[in-house]
Design a protein around this motif. Structure first.
Motif, PDB file in Angstrom:
ATOM      1  N   LEU A 222      39.504  38.686  34.870  1.00 10.31           N
ATOM      2  CA  LEU A 222      40.428  38.005  35.752  1.00 10.31           C
ATOM      3  C   LEU A 222      39.778  36.583  35.591  1.00 10.31           C
ATOM      4  CD1 LEU A 222      38.572  36.794  38.319  1.00 10.31           C
ATOM      5  CD2 LEU A 222      39.274  39.008  39.450  1.00 10.31           C
ATOM      6  N   THR A 223      40.735  35.445  35.920  1.00 11.71           N
ATOM      7  CA  THR A 223      40.163  34.079  36.032  1.00 11.71           C
ATOM      8  C   THR A 223      41.044  33.650  37.367  1.00 11.71           C
ATOM      9  OG1 THR A 223      42.157  33.357  34.668  1.00 11.71           O
ATOM     10  CG2 THR A 223      40.312  33.779  33.528  1.00 11.71           C
ATOM     11  N   ALA A 224      40.449  32.678  37.790  1.00  7.69           N
ATOM     12  CA  ALA A 224      40.809  32.193  39.111  1.00  7.69           C
ATOM     13  C   ALA A 224      40.504  30.575  39.068  1.00  7.69           C
ATOM     14  CB  ALA A 224      40.074  32.634  40.276  1.00  7.69           C
TER      15      ALA A 224
ATOM     16  N   HIS B 139      45.865  35.685  46.755  1.00 10.12           N
ATOM     17  CA  HIS B 139      44.729  36.214  47.478  1.00 10.12           C
ATOM     18  C   HIS B 139      44.500  35.033  49.066  1.00 10.12           C
ATOM     19  CE1 HIS B 139      42.245  32.670  46.389  1.00 10.12           C
ATOM     20  NE2 HIS B 139      42.754  32.633  45.389  1.00 10.12           N
TER      21      HIS B 139
ATOM     22  N   LEU C 205      36.423  41.427  45.728  1.00  7.73           N
ATOM     23  CA  LEU C 205      37.731  41.635  45.819  1.00  7.73           C
ATOM     24  C   LEU C 205      37.966  42.711  46.837  1.00  7.73           C
ATOM     25  CD1 LEU C 205      39.963  41.187  42.513  1.00  7.73           C
ATOM     26  CD2 LEU C 205      39.480  39.469  44.288  1.00  7.73           C
TER      27      LEU C 205
ATOM     28  N   SER D 281      46.003  31.139  42.587  1.00  3.19           N
ATOM     29  CA  SER D 281      46.108  32.605  41.873  1.00  3.19           C
ATOM     30  C   SER D 281      45.140  32.999  41.371  1.00  3.19           C
ATOM     31  CB  SER D 281      47.371  32.264  40.801  1.00  3.19           C
ATOM     32  OG  SER D 281      46.990  31.522  39.681  1.00  3.19           O
ATOM     33  N   ILE D 282      45.088  34.479  41.335  1.00  5.98           N
ATOM     34  CA  ILE D 282      43.954  35.068  40.541  1.00  5.98           C
ATOM     35  C   ILE D 282      44.780  35.695  39.378  1.00  5.98           C
ATOM     36  CG2 ILE D 282      42.656  37.151  40.419  1.00  5.98           C
ATOM     37  CD1 ILE D 282      41.891  36.660  43.434  1.00  5.98           C
TER      38      ILE D 282
ATOM     39  N   SER E 249      49.635  37.593  37.965  1.00  2.00           N
ATOM     40  CA  SER E 249      49.118  36.732  38.922  1.00  2.00           C
ATOM     41  C   SER E 249      49.260  36.964  40.181  1.00  2.00           C
ATOM     42  CB  SER E 249      49.708  35.184  38.487  1.00  2.00           C
ATOM     43  OG  SER E 249      49.449  34.757  37.314  1.00  2.00           O
TER      44      SER E 249
END
Length: 275
Positions: free
Chosen positions: A206-208, A94, A162, A80-81, A91
């Motif tokens: 964001l976090t990934a 991608h 992105l 998830s991103i 969430s």
């Protein structure tokens, strides 16, 4: 193929080939001879569906070879991103990274921006005039290659890219270039519009990481847009069968996150081989 034949395999999967092939192509002939020798040969039909009819490829067009098309999985699953906006959080899924050497991984919050390029476009096909060091640049899919988009974002100092699709579906991009050293992934159009709406109200980060997310695939059960079409050049029916090949969540190199979602007829033919 020859090594598998020498090892006396009973069933052989061929996740390769493509283009508009013929049953007389060398790979097709070799596969047909293995069928005559009692081996079950299964091949991916190719990913040239955008080019229309007669795009099924070798070696799948060999006589007696099971040529496999791709259908969309019922769900889309990916690492998830996690988006945090001023009003809402989400969430999102991608694609696999455009270059498998550069994983889309950000364990600390990274700012997301959606600037216009020097041509006034949101597609990122021209250089950016401002500095976006350490930020994630979001651009719209279209009008240039993913490599060009990544190069322009990298030139502005971005840490990642992105690309939001025009449709609510994912695809597997390619941003492999010696000049590109930042990750690029595709997100669905609806998720891109969500981020744009949040950016109108303020900052988005964001976090990934290694978290996974799964959601229904709007195209689930339908033939994948990329899947090559028949008939073959001699008007024989091909591909013969279809199997899940769009948005298949499976194993990936450990250094790149262990799992990812990939699409292609190369995912569909192993499914049939295992049956």
């Amino acid at each position: 193929m020859e090594a598998a034949h020498a090892d006396r395999m009973d069933v052989i999967n061929m996740s390769f080939g493509g283009g508009s092939g013929w049953s007389e192509d060398p790979l097709s002939v070799a596969a047909s001879r293995m069928v005559d020798d009692g081996i079950v040969m299964v091949a991916s039909t190719g990913n040239d569906g955008a080019n229309g009819l007669y795009t099924s490829g070798s070696p799948g067009l060999g006589v007696g070879v099971i040529n496999v098309a791709s259908f969309e999985n019922w769900k889309i699953t990916s690492l998830s991103i996690d988006i945090v906006g001023p009003n809402r959080n989400k969430s999102i899924v991608h694609s696999s990274p455009g270059n498998s050497k550069f994983r889309f991984f950000f364990d600390s919050p990274a700012a997301v921006v959606a600037p216009t390029d020097s041509a006034g476009s949101v597609e990122g096909c021209a250089p950016f005039e401002s500095d976006y060091t350490g930020k994630i640049i979001m651009v719209q899919r279209g009008n240039c290659t993913f490599v060009e988009k990544a190069e322009n974002a990298q030139g502005a100092g971005a840490a990642g890219v992105l690309v939001y699709n025009s449709a609510d579906e994912l695809m597997s991009p390619t941003s492999v270039s010696p000049n590109v050293t930042i990750p690029l992934v595709i997100i669905k159009g609806d998720d891109g519009r969500f981020i744009l709406d949040e950016l109108k109200s303020g900052a988005v980060v964001l976090t990934a990481t290694n978290n996974t997310v799964s959601e229904p695939n709007p195209a689930g059960g339908q033939i994948s847009q990329f899947s090559s079409w028949g008939p073959d050049p001699e008007l024989r029916l091909s591909p013969a069968v279809g199997a899940p090949g769009g948005n298949i969540f499976s194993t990936f190199p450990l250094a790149l996150g262990s799992y990812t979602s990939l699409s292609g007829t190369s995912m569909a033919s192993p499914y049939v081989t295992g049956m």
